[in-house]
Structures are given as C-alpha cells and as structure tokens.
Scaffold this motif. Structure first.
Motif, PDB file in Angstrom:
ATOM      1  N   LYS A 275      40.302 -31.459  71.993  1.00 48.94           N
ATOM      2  CA  LYS A 275      41.683 -30.961  71.991  1.00 48.94           C
ATOM      3  C   LYS A 275      41.715 -29.438  72.075  1.00 48.94           C
TER       4      LYS A 275
ATOM      5  N   LYS B  18      43.529 -27.299  74.940  1.00 47.43           N
ATOM      6  CA  LYS B  18      44.547 -26.311  74.565  1.00 47.43           C
ATOM      7  C   LYS B  18      44.176 -24.922  75.084  1.00 47.43           C
TER       8      LYS B  18
ATOM      9  N   ARG C 143      46.233 -22.599  77.693  1.00 46.50           N
ATOM     10  CA  ARG C 143      46.603 -21.232  77.316  1.00 46.50           C
ATOM     11  C   ARG C 143      46.143 -20.251  78.388  1.00 46.50           C
TER      12      ARG C 143
END
Length: 154
Positions: free
Chosen positions: A49, A53, A57
C-alpha cells in the motif's frame, strides 16, 4: 522484493518508501537477514500500500511542477494568501497558530510544530482552493492533536 539496507546504531527495524518505488530498510547493526526478511514479510501488506501511495503521490506531484521562473510569483501569492486564509479558518475553528510561515518545502505542503507554529510550502499555491483549505485545516487540527490518531481525524 529489492530494497536498500541501512544498518545503524538503532534498536528497531523500519521500512521507508521513497520516490515512488525505492524501498529503504533500516536495521540495527547486528540484525541478521532472517529477522529483517521476516519483518518485511510481516509488513508486506502495508509495504504494498505504501508503494502504491508513493507512486500516486509522485504522479500527482509531477502534474503540478512549477517552472523556475514562476517560483517568485508563487512565493508572493503564498505570502499574501495562506496566512490570511489560515487566520480565516482559525477564527472558525478556534484553533490559533502561534505563527504562519511560508517555505519552499518539496516533500510536504504543511507542518505544525510543537509550539503550534504552522509552515506551508509555496508549492501549495499550484492547487485549487479546496485542496489548500484542506491542508490549512489539517495543520490547524495538529494544534489540538499532534499526531494522526483517530481523534485527530474525527
């Protein structure tokens, strides 16, 4: 899974994801590889995860890169807008910062220190007003809750 291992004088193992896909594992000097690999395996769901992420970003950040010649303009806009908007939300929430500073931070839009001073990156000005307000409110909430606990988000 490939990672960079950094051994140092520390007591615990930690994992960090940088720039989308680079994984850094920090471990005590004498930790054996089995212990390190077991730690990584135990945290594999979190790690997957975190990588996802971090990639998102990176993709988002690249969409809002500011040209070198526009930096002074963004700094000026930030100095004019962010403190005023922060005080606006401060009056509504009752959460008052000790000061508001504008920085050139690249990795974060805002931060709140232990003395309740709030710093915002001028790079935040590349986003729309809803995002800016969210970041301002997020940092104001750190005046009451210094962490990202459930109480902070409620």
């Amino acid at each position: 899974m490939e990672y960079e291992l950094i051994r140092s004088k520390r007591k615990t193992i930690s994992i960090e994801v940088r720039n989308g896909e680079k994984i850094i594992v920090r471990a005590p000097l004498r930790s054996n590889e089995k212990v390190i690999n077991a730690f990584i395996e135990k945290n594999s769901v979190w790690l997957d995860k975190a990588v996802e992420k971090s990639i998102k970003r990176q993709q988002l950040a690249s969409r809002y890169e500011i040209a070198e010649e526009d930096i002074p303009l963004f700094r000026q806009k930030a100095r004019e807008y962010l403190p005023e908007r922060t005080w606006y939300w401060s009056k509504i929430t009752g959460l008052e910062p000790s000061y508001v500073h504008i920085t050139g931070a690249e990795k974060r839009f805002g931060s709140c220190n232990g003395k309740n001073g709030i710093c915002f990156s001028y790079r935040l000005m590349a986003y729309d007003e809803k995002v800016i307000d969210y970041v301002i409110l997020h940092e104001l909430c750190h005046i009451k809750h210094k962490d990202h606990s459930k109480a902070f988000y409620s």
